[in-house]
Design a protein around this motif. Structure first.
Motif, PDB file in Angstrom:
ATOM      1  N   ALA A 185       0.957  -1.294   0.058  1.00  0.00           N
ATOM      2  CA  ALA A 185       0.051   0.239  -0.125  1.00  0.00           C
ATOM      3  C   ALA A 185       0.980   1.657  -0.320  1.00  0.00           C
ATOM      4  CB  ALA A 185      -0.863   0.339   1.000  1.00  0.00           C
ATOM      5  N   PHE A 186       2.013   1.529   0.584  1.00  0.00           N
ATOM      6  CA  PHE A 186       2.691   1.953   0.808  1.00  0.00           C
ATOM      7  C   PHE A 186       3.686   2.593  -0.526  1.00  0.00           C
ATOM      8  CE2 PHE A 186       7.390   3.712   1.677  1.00  0.00           C
ATOM      9  CZ  PHE A 186       7.153   5.487   1.559  1.00  0.00           C
ATOM     10  N   PHE A 187       3.794   1.016  -1.441  1.00  0.00           N
ATOM     11  CA  PHE A 187       5.111   1.028  -2.418  1.00  0.00           C
ATOM     12  C   PHE A 187       4.125   1.369  -3.453  1.00  0.00           C
ATOM     13  CE2 PHE A 187       8.078  -1.663  -0.694  1.00  0.00           C
ATOM     14  CZ  PHE A 187       8.553  -0.510  -0.167  1.00  0.00           C
ATOM     15  N   LYS A 188       2.051   1.722  -3.584  1.00  0.00           N
ATOM     16  CA  LYS A 188       1.455   1.885  -4.503  1.00  0.00           C
ATOM     17  C   LYS A 188       1.834   0.660  -5.027  1.00  0.00           C
ATOM     18  CE  LYS A 188       0.829   6.409  -3.571  1.00  0.00           C
ATOM     19  NZ  LYS A 188       0.240   8.115  -4.047  1.00  0.00           N
ATOM     20  N   GLY A 189       2.079  -0.305  -5.460  1.00  0.00           N
ATOM     21  CA  GLY A 189       2.475  -1.584  -5.897  1.00  0.00           C
ATOM     22  C   GLY A 189       3.190  -2.529  -5.477  1.00  0.00           C
ATOM     23  N   MET A 221      -1.596 -15.331  -0.331  1.00  0.00           N
ATOM     24  CA  MET A 221      -1.486 -14.079  -0.205  1.00  0.00           C
ATOM     25  C   MET A 221      -0.531 -13.976  -1.463  1.00  0.00           C
ATOM     26  SD  MET A 221       1.251 -12.114   2.210  1.00  0.00           S
ATOM     27  CE  MET A 221       2.718 -13.162   1.228  1.00  0.00           C
ATOM     28  N   CYS A 222       0.214 -14.601  -2.195  1.00  0.00           N
ATOM     29  CA  CYS A 222       1.044 -13.977  -3.219  1.00  0.00           C
ATOM     30  C   CYS A 222       0.594 -14.199  -4.218  1.00  0.00           C
ATOM     31  CB  CYS A 222       2.572 -15.141  -3.112  1.00  0.00           C
ATOM     32  SG  CYS A 222       3.859 -15.903  -2.275  1.00  0.00           S
ATOM     33  N   SER A 223      -0.256 -15.121  -4.382  1.00  0.00           N
ATOM     34  CA  SER A 223      -1.889 -15.051  -5.666  1.00  0.00           C
ATOM     35  C   SER A 223      -2.075 -13.566  -5.256  1.00  0.00           C
ATOM     36  CB  SER A 223      -2.486 -16.501  -5.718  1.00  0.00           C
ATOM     37  OG  SER A 223      -3.281 -16.119  -6.460  1.00  0.00           O
ATOM     38  N   HIS A 224      -2.553 -13.189  -4.093  1.00  0.00           N
ATOM     39  CA  HIS A 224      -3.309 -12.126  -4.821  1.00  0.00           C
ATOM     40  C   HIS A 224      -2.611 -11.088  -5.305  1.00  0.00           C
ATOM     41  CE1 HIS A 224      -5.993  -8.959  -2.712  1.00  0.00           C
ATOM     42  NE2 HIS A 224      -5.361  -8.374  -2.417  1.00  0.00           N
ATOM     43  N   GLU A 299      10.763   3.921 -10.267  1.00  0.00           N
ATOM     44  CA  GLU A 299      10.098   2.908 -10.745  1.00  0.00           C
ATOM     45  C   GLU A 299       8.757   2.214 -10.143  1.00  0.00           C
ATOM     46  OE1 GLU A 299      11.665  -1.522  -7.979  1.00  0.00           O
ATOM     47  OE2 GLU A 299      12.147   0.283  -7.394  1.00  0.00           O
ATOM     48  N   ARG A 300       7.938   3.603  -9.639  1.00  0.00           N
ATOM     49  CA  ARG A 300       6.447   3.108  -9.099  1.00  0.00           C
ATOM     50  C   ARG A 300       5.367   2.542 -10.366  1.00  0.00           C
ATOM     51  NH1 ARG A 300       5.089   7.807  -4.715  1.00  0.00           N
ATOM     52  NH2 ARG A 300       4.565   6.028  -2.876  1.00  0.00           N
ATOM     53  N   PRO A 305       0.101  -2.479 -10.407  1.00  0.00           N
ATOM     54  CA  PRO A 305      -0.936  -2.406  -8.831  1.00  0.00           C
ATOM     55  C   PRO A 305      -1.500  -2.789  -8.180  1.00  0.00           C
ATOM     56  CG  PRO A 305      -1.403  -2.091 -11.785  1.00  0.00           C
ATOM     57  CD  PRO A 305      -0.301  -3.093 -11.585  1.00  0.00           C
ATOM     58  N   TYR A 306      -1.404  -2.076  -6.672  1.00  0.00           N
ATOM     59  CA  TYR A 306      -1.882  -2.037  -4.920  1.00  0.00           C
ATOM     60  C   TYR A 306      -3.421  -3.440  -5.662  1.00  0.00           C
ATOM     61  CZ  TYR A 306      -3.075  -2.369  -0.224  1.00  0.00           C
ATOM     62  OH  TYR A 306      -3.762  -2.525   0.632  1.00  0.00           O
ATOM     63  N   ALA A 307      -3.177  -4.607  -4.529  1.00  0.00           N
ATOM     64  CA  ALA A 307      -4.892  -4.848  -5.344  1.00  0.00           C
ATOM     65  C   ALA A 307      -5.645  -4.999  -4.126  1.00  0.00           C
ATOM     66  CB  ALA A 307      -3.919  -6.553  -5.753  1.00  0.00           C
ATOM     67  N   GLY A 308      -5.429  -4.448  -3.009  1.00  0.00           N
ATOM     68  CA  GLY A 308      -6.214  -3.957  -1.922  1.00  0.00           C
ATOM     69  C   GLY A 308      -5.735  -4.837  -1.526  1.00  0.00           C
ATOM     70  N   ARG A 309      -6.227  -4.878  -0.271  1.00  0.00           N
ATOM     71  CA  ARG A 309      -5.474  -6.120   0.976  1.00  0.00           C
ATOM     72  C   ARG A 309      -6.664  -7.384   0.815  1.00  0.00           C
ATOM     73  NH1 ARG A 309      -4.560  -4.242   6.460  1.00  0.00           N
ATOM     74  NH2 ARG A 309      -4.800  -5.346   7.574  1.00  0.00           N
TER      75      ARG A 309
END
Length: 499
Positions: A185-189, A221-224, A299-300, A305-309
């Motif tokens: 979430a901090f990295f946004k990805g 988790m890794c798949s998410h 690099e961002r 892309p961040y997939a959500g929690r």
């Protein structure tokens, strides 16, 4: 000492120009002994090793520096100071020399302490968004005046060297999930590949080579996050050397001197601020003209892309005692009274505990990390009070129970009534059916009228539950009577039959 250029001139003058030694000595201002040594040895370079180093600056401080180095070597690896910190300590005591003298002396001092084995490594290079590295470290902090060993999760982007750290009370699997979610979430990805050691929360079985059997929840988790996990060779920390170096850097820059905070939230807020400040202040080790933060910004766009929690919980089954309690992680948590006698599923998150039975939530609490503590929710025990109202006065779940203002005033007034406990139990029972806001409003209305009995409060609730009066239909002028009929009792007499 003769330099290489002078040796070359002597050799050319003697062997090429055929000059005698006497002439060469006169031209270069050297003795015959030196010229003969150059001609006879056929060497092109002479090295001189000083047997006694005078150390004009550091000489008077040798004993003190030896004591500092010896004391530093005796500390645990996570508490050792770097040479820069030792140099700063020496400067604060009056040393006027430079850092290089301290560094050279420390190198010789370590060589004298014992032989070192040199190891060679292959430098690694990563594309933007290709990989990140994850690791744990143990640090000592003061939380609310108590010395605590916290577990710190480290995440590092391999290309930009951007770092993220967060402290936890445990290294359990739910903490791993939470650390990944907060980092991404901090990295946004996220990156396409994650590099780990063989921690038990991720790897179930280690085979030869790189083959592993990963934990099922960890793979979820890794798949998410669309991450391909890669485990290092056992006892080969250099395969994730960036995050290993980050552990030492964070320990030195973030946790030394020892941090003093009031809670984990304050500690993690401080760590996040220091991560950003460090990234903006320090240069990238390969792209020296740019900071780590600038490299991170470039690099961002390459990150996944961040997939959500991710619903990162650790699930275990447990039985419910007759006192509506479930034991987990050396503590007890309450559930609703209806769950007694059957198994529940405990879903442990990083900061809370969720208890489920047949798919519905029967208890939810903030997580406790102490030992032998009991966490109550008094509302779980309200149905039991209907059979045992006397438990309201001395029941453990109701000690220091903070009720809303209206309910608390009614409770204090009923405490002086003979059957006050029974009446209060009836009012609390209404919360389960009508809801706390409705009961609180009914208590406030009753108190405004100067009464506080359960009968009045329940009556107010019953009236509010009644359906609203039907809405009167407003007629138009066209339907309104122009001549309203007048009451005439004589009309009834005309209907009477003569006897």
């Amino acid at each position: 000492m003769l330099i290489v250029e002078t040796i070359a001139k002597i050799r050319r003058a003697y062997f090429v120009q055929q000059k005698p030694i006497k002439v060469i000595c006169r031209e270069f201002g050297l003795s015959r002994k030196v010229v003969r040594k150059v001609i006879r040895s056929e060497a092109t370079e002479f090295c001189y090793t000083r047997t006694n180093q005078p150390l004009p600056k550091i000489g008077p401080w040798r004993e003190e520096l030896d004591a500092l180095l010896l004391a530093n070597e005796g500390k645990a690896s996570r508490e050792r100071l770097t040479l820069v910190r030792l140099f700063e300590t020496l400067r604060s005591r009056g040393y006027e020399g430079g850092y290089d003298a301290v560094r050279r002396y420390a190198r010789v001092w370590r060589q004298e302490q014992g032989p070192s084995v040199a190891q060679a490594y292959v430098p690694l290079s990563f594309a933007p968004g290709e990989a990140y590295q994850f690791d744990w470290s143990h640090e000592v902090v003061l939380i609310n005046g108590t010395t605590v060993t916290v577990k710190v999760a480290h995440v590092r982007l391999c290309h930009s060297r951007m770092l993220f750290v967060r402290a936890y009370p445990r290294e359990s699997q739910e903490m791993v999930f939470d650390a990944h979610d907060r980092a991404f979430a901090f990295f946004k990805g996220a990156c396409t590949r994650g590099i780990y050691d063989n921690m038990k929360t991720a790897v179930d079985t280690i085979f030869a080579g790189k083959e592993r059997v990963y934990n099922r929840r960890f793979l979820q988790m890794c798949s998410h996050y669309l991450v391909d996990p890669v485990a290092c060779t056992p006892a080969s920390g250099w395969e994730k050397g960036q995050v290993e170096n980050q552990v030492g850097l964070v320990r030195e820059r973030f946790f030394t001197p020892r941090l003093r905070v009031k809670s984990y939230d304050e500690l993690n807020g401080l760590l996040l601020d220091r991560c950003v400040a460090h990234a903006k202040a320090y240069r990238h080790p390969e792209m020296r003209e740019r900071t780590v933060w600038e490299m991170f910004e470039t690099e961002r766009p390459s990150l996944v892309p961040y997939a959500g929690r991710f619903d990162g919980f650790h699930a275990v089954p447990a039985s419910v005692s007759k006192t509506c309690l479930v034991r987990f992680d050396n503590n007890k948590y309450s559930v609703v009274a209806g769950a007694v006698g059957r198994l529940v599923e405990i879903r442990a998150y990083a900061e809370r505990i969720e208890l489920r039975q047949d798919g519905r939530i029967v208890g939810e609490h903030a997580r406790c990390f102490g030992r032998d503590r009991t966490v109550f929710d008094p509302w779980h025990y309200v149905p039991v009070l209907a059979r045992k109202p006397g438990a309201l006065r001395n029941g453990a779940p109701f000690k220091d129970w903070v009720l809303p203002a209206g309910l608390e005033r009614v409770r204090r007034k009923l405490a002086a009534v003979e059957d006050g406990d029974r009446q209060m139990v009836d009012i609390l029972g209404a919360v389960l059916s009508d809801g706390l806001p409705a009961v609180e409003a009914a208590c406030a209305e009753a108190l405004r009228e100067g009464v506080h009995s359960a009968a009045v409060i329940l009556n107010i609730l019953a009236r509010r539950r009644e359906p609203a009066a039907p809405i009167t239909i407003m007629t138009s002028d066209a339907l309104r009577l122009r001549h309203e009929p007048a009451a005439d009792c004589a009309r009834y007499d005309s209907l009477r039959r003569p006897l």
